[in-house]
Design a protein around this motif. Structure first.
Motif, PDB file in Angstrom:
ATOM      1  N   SER A 122       8.410  -6.139   0.091  1.00 42.93           N
ATOM      2  CA  SER A 122       7.072  -6.562   0.698  1.00 42.93           C
ATOM      3  C   SER A 122       6.221  -5.025   0.456  1.00 42.93           C
ATOM      4  O   SER A 122       7.189  -4.134   0.106  1.00 42.93           O
ATOM      5  N   ASN A 123       4.859  -4.564   1.492  1.00 41.14           N
ATOM      6  CA  ASN A 123       4.326  -3.245   0.593  1.00 41.14           C
ATOM      7  C   ASN A 123       4.191  -3.666   1.954  1.00 41.14           C
ATOM      8  O   ASN A 123       4.004  -1.949   2.443  1.00 41.14           O
ATOM      9  N   LEU A 124       5.268  -3.287   2.910  1.00 37.14           N
ATOM     10  CA  LEU A 124       5.341  -2.853   4.510  1.00 37.14           C
ATOM     11  C   LEU A 124       5.713  -1.545   3.942  1.00 37.14           C
ATOM     12  O   LEU A 124       4.706  -0.533   4.710  1.00 37.14           O
ATOM     13  N   GLY A 125       6.585  -0.931   2.950  1.00 40.50           N
ATOM     14  CA  GLY A 125       6.757  -0.017   3.789  1.00 40.50           C
ATOM     15  C   GLY A 125       5.620   1.496   2.873  1.00 40.50           C
ATOM     16  O   GLY A 125       6.326   2.491   2.951  1.00 40.50           O
ATOM     17  N   ASP A 126       4.995   1.180   2.251  1.00 39.78           N
ATOM     18  CA  ASP A 126       3.196   1.912   2.051  1.00 39.78           C
ATOM     19  C   ASP A 126       2.554   1.634   2.950  1.00 39.78           C
ATOM     20  O   ASP A 126       1.812   2.596   2.636  1.00 39.78           O
ATOM     21  N   LEU A 127       2.798   1.174   3.849  1.00 39.56           N
ATOM     22  CA  LEU A 127       1.527   1.373   5.511  1.00 39.56           C
ATOM     23  C   LEU A 127       1.628   2.724   5.878  1.00 39.56           C
ATOM     24  O   LEU A 127       2.746   3.515   6.157  1.00 39.56           O
TER      25      LEU A 127
END
Length: 227
Positions: A70-75
């Motif tokens: 997912s993109n959660l690590g980019d938040l």
């Protein structure tokens, strides 16, 4: 299980990762109503388990697989995120079946306004695109949307004003990553058909005439292999 109907926009209070796993804390209000520790909340379409509750937010564990998919690590702190509590069995089912298990990410390619709607084009890999069909359903960052068009490298959705106002999608720009979840029904159908596809491949060339191609799936084929 979720519906893809976003309940509110939260914001990231903190994201602490050690390696590729850690914890995320989200400022929220509406999704806290009736929520208890151990309940599930979808954050940008990712099903997360609440491990602690605050007066104005909640904290959840984020495992390495979630960061990879997912993109959660980019938040970053202050980023807005789409939030939805797990579906209430007695509530209305307004979107489509969304599991909260992200298949992978895509990339916003373009956004184009057409009268009161906005066309959003998302580029994705073949593993995701093979299960996307025109007029089928897809979840983008947890938002239940109808596929308007699909090609061999991307797909398009048309976003109405209400969805644009109540979610993060139209706040994205070209190049931004989005979480994608294929329609779970399509994934189950593909899995169930896999054994029969393998059987068809082994029977592709008739034994009595190697030079003759198979006619494909026929009633005779089904009678032979289902009996």
């Amino acid at each position: 299980m979720f519906t893809g109907i976003i309940e509110e926009l939260g914001s990231v209070r903190s994201l602490s990762l050690t390696g590729t796993s850690g914890k995320i804390t989200i400022d929220a209000k509406k999704v806290l109503e009736g929520t208890r520790i151990g309940d599930s909340i979808a954050v940008n379409g990712v099903c997360l388990t609440v491990i602690s509750l605050q007066r104005d937010g909640f904290t959840a564990d984020v495992m390495a697989e979630t960061v990879r998919r997912s993109n959660l690590g980019d938040l970053r702190r202050g980023d807005r995120v789409n939030l939805e509590r797990a579906m209430d069995a007695g509530g209305r089912f307004g979107g489509h079946l969304v599991s909260g298990h992200i298949d992978g990410t895509g990339t916003i390619r373009s956004c184009r306004k057409e009268e009161n709607a906005v066309w959003v084009t998302v580029t994705a890999g073949p593993d995701i695109l093979r299960l996307i069909i025109e007029k089928g359903s897809v979840a983008i960052d947890g938002i239940s949307l109808t596929v308007a068009a699909v090609s061999d490298r991307d797909f398009q959705v048309s976003v109405i004003p209400h969805t644009g106002e109540e979610t993060t999608l139209l706040k994205k720009k070209p190049g931004d990553a989005v979480n994608l979840e294929n329609d779970v029904v399509g994934k189950y159908v593909e899995r169930l058909l896999t054994p029969w596809r393998e059987v068809r491949e082994t029977a592709a060339v008739p034994k009595d005439n190697p030079g003759e191609s198979s006619p494909g799936l026929t009633m005779d084929f089904l009678k032979e292999y289902l009996s």
